[in-house]
Write an enzyme that holds these catalytic residues in place. Structure first.
Site, short mmCIF file in Angstrom:
data_model
loop_
_atom_site.label_atom_id
_atom_site.label_comp_id
_atom_site.label_asym_id
_atom_site.label_seq_id
_atom_site.Cartn_x
_atom_site.Cartn_y
_atom_site.Cartn_z
CE LYS A 82 -9.37 -28.49 33.60
NZ LYS A 82 -10.42 -27.57 33.14
CD GLU A 136 -6.08 -28.25 31.57
OE1 GLU A 136 -6.39 -26.96 31.71
OE2 GLU A 136 -6.54 -29.14 31.12
P1 13P Z 1 -12.28 -31.50 29.07
O1 13P Z 1 -13.05 -31.65 30.67
O2 13P Z 1 -13.42 -31.51 28.26
O3 13P Z 1 -10.89 -32.11 28.93
O4 13P Z 1 -11.96 -29.93 29.18
C1 13P Z 1 -11.40 -29.41 30.65
C2 13P Z 1 -10.24 -28.34 30.16
O5 13P Z 1 -10.56 -27.12 30.43
C3 13P Z 1 -9.18 -28.66 29.34
O6 13P Z 1 -8.29 -27.67 29.33
#
Ligand code: 13P
Length: 342
Positions: free
Chosen positions: A219, A177
């Site tokens: 992500k 991510e």
């Molecule tokens: P949000 O969808 O609230 O941005 O959170 C996703 C997430 O896991 C961020 O690390």
């Protein structure tokens, strides 16, 4: 490393019509969420809230995986069933957030580096033993006048790849991510440029560190104008720019892209995902891994009260169903209204 198992897990997470619930808020983040509804954050209130989400009937039709926080992975449902077991028994794959948060990056004002690599191999082994089958590590990239710096992008990409390699070694699918924050007044073009640069660094490091692309999920943020920009793009433009950016950098071997919601409204997060899936075929599955965009209405309905549990579960179920429809480009605003009047 059991590559086949990793590929199977990744494919199951991005199965048709399904996506991820990110319920891995750290203690400080969940406190903020609870503060917004006037509920004290205690071990028990956090447990009760997660229990409500995980026992929502029928949601397994739309949710394939749930990301947990360390504390939650060790907690149990009201009847004593450990959360990972409960999820697994309903066909939902348990995952675990393994980073230790974004900390100030040395000699780089306004930028952060995500920590948590020390001892990670041992923690991953323990998490696997507790039932986790995938992991998450979040790097945070801010857009500002002179940032992000090359230094910030590459140190975060390097750490993401180190985490991803260790996760695959331990038999957990790494969710990679790199979040380019959507805060700021920049136009969509600037988001495109920074996201492009970030993905270039991330996929270079993943390759250099021998990470198996078929056994990861990406992500990312969507490519959109900063929230304070006077020129907000349409859902169709966000979808087109996001896909154009990702086609340049994300190998077709990656099975899925699971977007974060990043502070978009619940309906915008759904509409943007829907617009992407309504376009032509893509080489990857395009899915969701939402925190706020799946939980905001549920949290508001709950208010920390036992008598509101059902209403909160209905709200969560509804958002999961809407995002499931967006997985195939079949969502429409009318579906939201029908649900409200039903
Ligand atoms: P949000 O969808 O609230 O941005 O959170 C996703 C997430 O896991 C961020 O690390």
């Amino acid at each position: 490393m059991d590559i086949q198992k990793l590929e199977e897990t990744a494919a199951a997470i991005v199965a048709e019509g399904k996506g991820i619930l990110a319920a891995d808020e750290s203690d400080s983040t969940i406190k903020k969420r609870f503060d917004s509804i006037g509920v004290e954050s205690t071990e028990e209130s956090r447990r009760a809230y997660r229990d409500l989400l995980f026992t929502t009937e029928g949601v397994e039709d739309y949710i394939s995986g749930v990301i947990l926080f360390d504390e939650t992975l060790r907690q149990t449902s009201a009847d004593g069933t450990p959360f990972p077991k409960l999820l697994e028994s309903r066909g939902i794959i348990p995952g675990i957030k393994v980073d230790k948060g974004a900390k100030p990056l040395a000699l780089a004002e306004g930028e952060t580096i995500t920590e948590g690599l020390d001892g990670l191999r041992e923690r991953l082994e323990e998490y696997h033993g507790l039932g986790a089958r995938f992991a998450k590590w979040r790097a945070v990239i801010s857009i500002g006048k002179h940032i992000p710096s090359e230094y910030c992008l590459w140190t975060n990409a390097h750490a993401l790849a180190r985490y991803a390699a260790l996760s695959q070694e331990a038999g957990l699918v790494p969710i990679v991510e790199p979040e380019v924050l959507m805060d700021g007044d920049h136009p969509i073009e600037r988001s495109f440029e920074v996201t492009s640069h970030t993905l270039h660094a991330v996929f270079t490091e993943l390759r250099d560190q021998r990470v198996h692309p078929e056994g990861i999920l990406l992500k990312p943020n969507m490519v959109l104008a900063g929230y304070d920009s006077p020129q907000q793009a349409s859902n169709e433009d966000v979808a087109a720019e996001t896909i154009r950016c990702f086609k340049r950098h994300v190998p077709a071997a990656v099975p899925g892209i699971v977007f974060l919601s990043g502070g978009q409204s619940e309906e915008d997060a759904t509409a943007n995902l829907n617009a992407m899936n309504a376009m032509d075929d893509h080489p990857w599955q395009l899915s969701f891994s939402y925190g706020r965009a799946l939980q905001a209405a549920a949290l508001k309905a709950w208010q920390g009260k036992e008598e509101n549990v059902e209403a909160a579960q209905r709200a969560y179920y509804h958002r999961a169903k809407m995002n499931s429809a967006a997985r195939s480009g079949m969502w429409a605003p009318e579906l939201e209204r029908e649900a409200v009047t039903a």
